[in-house]
Design a protein around this motif. Structure first.
Motif, PDB file in Angstrom:
ATOM      1  N   GLU A 107      31.196  19.029   4.299  1.00 57.52           N
ATOM      2  CA  GLU A 107      32.017  18.212   5.211  1.00 57.52           C
ATOM      3  C   GLU A 107      32.107  18.812   6.621  1.00 57.52           C
ATOM      4  O   GLU A 107      32.265  18.087   7.608  1.00 57.52           O
ATOM      5  N   ILE A 108      31.990  20.126   6.710  1.00 60.52           N
ATOM      6  CA  ILE A 108      32.036  20.760   8.037  1.00 60.52           C
ATOM      7  C   ILE A 108      30.765  20.407   8.829  1.00 60.52           C
ATOM      8  O   ILE A 108      30.814  20.114  10.035  1.00 60.52           O
ATOM      9  N   VAL A 109      29.652  20.441   8.138  1.00 63.03           N
ATOM     10  CA  VAL A 109      28.380  20.082   8.788  1.00 63.03           C
ATOM     11  C   VAL A 109      28.409  18.614   9.214  1.00 63.03           C
ATOM     12  O   VAL A 109      28.036  18.262  10.346  1.00 63.03           O
ATOM     13  N   VAL A 110      28.864  17.764   8.294  1.00 61.98           N
ATOM     14  CA  VAL A 110      28.930  16.337   8.636  1.00 61.98           C
ATOM     15  C   VAL A 110      29.863  16.118   9.825  1.00 61.98           C
ATOM     16  O   VAL A 110      29.548  15.375  10.763  1.00 61.98           O
ATOM     17  N   GLY A 111      31.001  16.803   9.818  1.00 66.95           N
ATOM     18  CA  GLY A 111      31.943  16.677  10.932  1.00 66.95           C
ATOM     19  C   GLY A 111      31.323  17.113  12.250  1.00 66.95           C
ATOM     20  O   GLY A 111      31.555  16.494  13.294  1.00 66.95           O
ATOM     21  N   SER A 112      30.523  18.159  12.211  1.00 65.84           N
ATOM     22  CA  SER A 112      29.859  18.633  13.427  1.00 65.84           C
ATOM     23  C   SER A 112      28.888  17.579  13.956  1.00 65.84           C
ATOM     24  O   SER A 112      28.829  17.307  15.160  1.00 65.84           O
ATOM     25  N   ILE A 113      28.139  16.993  13.034  1.00 69.22           N
ATOM     26  CA  ILE A 113      27.180  15.950  13.426  1.00 69.22           C
ATOM     27  C   ILE A 113      27.933  14.726  13.957  1.00 69.22           C
ATOM     28  O   ILE A 113      27.564  14.141  14.978  1.00 69.22           O
ATOM     29  N   GLU A 114      29.007  14.374  13.258  1.00 67.14           N
ATOM     30  CA  GLU A 114      29.800  13.206  13.691  1.00 67.14           C
ATOM     31  C   GLU A 114      30.336  13.406  15.104  1.00 67.14           C
ATOM     32  O   GLU A 114      30.416  12.454  15.889  1.00 67.14           O
ATOM     33  N   TYR A 115      30.702  14.632  15.420  1.00 62.31           N
ATOM     34  CA  TYR A 115      31.212  14.904  16.761  1.00 62.31           C
ATOM     35  C   TYR A 115      30.170  14.524  17.822  1.00 62.31           C
ATOM     36  O   TYR A 115      30.486  13.887  18.836  1.00 62.31           O
ATOM     37  N   ALA A 116      28.930  14.914  17.573  1.00 63.63           N
ATOM     38  CA  ALA A 116      27.866  14.617  18.550  1.00 63.63           C
ATOM     39  C   ALA A 116      27.644  13.110  18.679  1.00 63.63           C
ATOM     40  O   ALA A 116      27.388  12.601  19.768  1.00 63.63           O
ATOM     41  N   ILE A 117      27.744  12.417  17.552  1.00 63.51           N
ATOM     42  CA  ILE A 117      27.504  10.969  17.576  1.00 63.51           C
ATOM     43  C   ILE A 117      28.668  10.258  18.275  1.00 63.51           C
ATOM     44  O   ILE A 117      28.474   9.403  19.138  1.00 63.51           O
ATOM     45  N   GLU A 118      29.855  10.626  17.890  1.00 63.21           N
ATOM     46  CA  GLU A 118      31.056   9.928  18.382  1.00 63.21           C
ATOM     47  C   GLU A 118      31.382  10.284  19.833  1.00 63.21           C
ATOM     48  O   GLU A 118      31.730   9.416  20.620  1.00 63.21           O
ATOM     49  N   HIS A 119      31.266  11.552  20.184  1.00 55.70           N
ATOM     50  CA  HIS A 119      31.768  11.989  21.486  1.00 55.70           C
ATOM     51  C   HIS A 119      30.690  12.313  22.517  1.00 55.70           C
ATOM     52  O   HIS A 119      30.983  12.375  23.710  1.00 55.70           O
ATOM     53  N   LEU A 120      29.475  12.541  22.056  1.00 54.12           N
ATOM     54  CA  LEU A 120      28.428  12.902  23.011  1.00 54.12           C
ATOM     55  C   LEU A 120      27.382  11.794  23.161  1.00 54.12           C
ATOM     56  O   LEU A 120      26.453  11.926  23.944  1.00 54.12           O
ATOM     57  N   GLY A 121      27.543  10.738  22.385  1.00 54.98           N
ATOM     58  CA  GLY A 121      26.679   9.569  22.556  1.00 54.98           C
ATOM     59  C   GLY A 121      25.248   9.747  22.095  1.00 54.98           C
ATOM     60  O   GLY A 121      24.338   9.093  22.600  1.00 54.98           O
ATOM     61  N   THR A 122      25.037  10.587  21.111  1.00 54.46           N
ATOM     62  CA  THR A 122      23.668  10.843  20.632  1.00 54.46           C
ATOM     63  C   THR A 122      23.248   9.762  19.625  1.00 54.46           C
ATOM     64  O   THR A 122      24.057   9.325  18.799  1.00 54.46           O
TER      65      THR A 122
END
Ligand SMILES: [Zn+2]
Length: 223
Positions: free
Chosen positions: A110-125
């Motif tokens: 879940e930590i890895v998924v959360g890290s990836i989600e951050y990039a998608i949600e907040h960095l527009g990747t």
């Protein structure tokens, strides 16, 4: 020059400078998944040829300054922690280009998924690449059923589905498991919830599995 006009010009200049700074770090906000993937694969070609085009020296310092307050990486790379597979080098990428998450065997929790989600949600990747690699030590240990201590058994457990899935297949079991592991993780990420899943369904986000050859330096997309 009249003061009002001068002020207007100054404001426009500041706005332009702010935009330019943001564009250097933020241009990738508009980079779609296909273009992002193309950039990565072209970067890998340069890496294989030993012809890096990424900034060095003063240009790298300038890039660092440009990115100090913002980042818009054009791809997320989930890769193995193996010291021979650093995504920035493999894809000839520089500061601000790629958002990298690494674990042995590129396993997710879940930590890895959360890290990836951050990039998608907040960095527009718009692109996630799950990168497995040739002769992965973590996958090799999972295939061999190595008796490990500490938390390593938990790590290997996460790779076991790919080991089971590829049992009895023709070819090298470790190599088959590496590929299956990357594919399985890419597939699993697609259904991880409210940030990733709807974007994959709408086509806004792509998740691809890939395999890196230690022998050649080549990144191969896995179907
Ligand atoms: Zn590995």
């Amino acid at each position: 020059m009249k003061t009002a006009k001068k002020n207007t010009i100054q404001i426009l200049t500041y706005c332009w400078l702010a935009f330019a700074a943001s564009a250097t770090g933020g241009e990738s906000a508009s980079i779609g998944a296909d273009e992002a993937l193309s950039r990565l694969l072209n970067g890998d070609k340069r890496f294989i040829a030993g012809k890096s085009e990424e900034p060095q020296g003063a240009a790298l310092i300038e890039r660092r300054h440009d990115l100090a307050k913002d980042q818009k990486p054009f791809a997320v790379i989930l890769s193995c922690s193996d010291s021979r597979v650093p995504p920035e080098l493999v894809f000839d990428a520089t500061l601000g280009d790629i958002f990298v998450v690494r674990t042995a065997g590129e396993v997710v929790d879940e930590i890895v998924v959360g890290s990836i989600e951050y990039a998608i949600e907040h960095l527009g990747t718009h692109l996630i690449v799950v990168l497995g690699h040739q002769r992965c030590g973590a996958v090799s240990a999972a295939v061999s059923g190595a008796k490990e201590t500490g938390d390593i058994p938990d790590l290997l457990k996460a790779i076991l589905p790919a080991v089971e899935e590829t049992k009895g297949q023709s070819g090298d079991h470790i190599d088959n498991a590496v590929r299956a592991n990357a594919r399985d993780i890419a597939k699993r990420l697609q259904s991880t919830g409210p940030i990733i899943t709807p974007r994959v369904q709408s086509g806004e986000l792509k998740i691809v599995a890939a395999y890196y050859s230690l022998d050649t330096g080549q990144v191969e997309l896995l179907k």
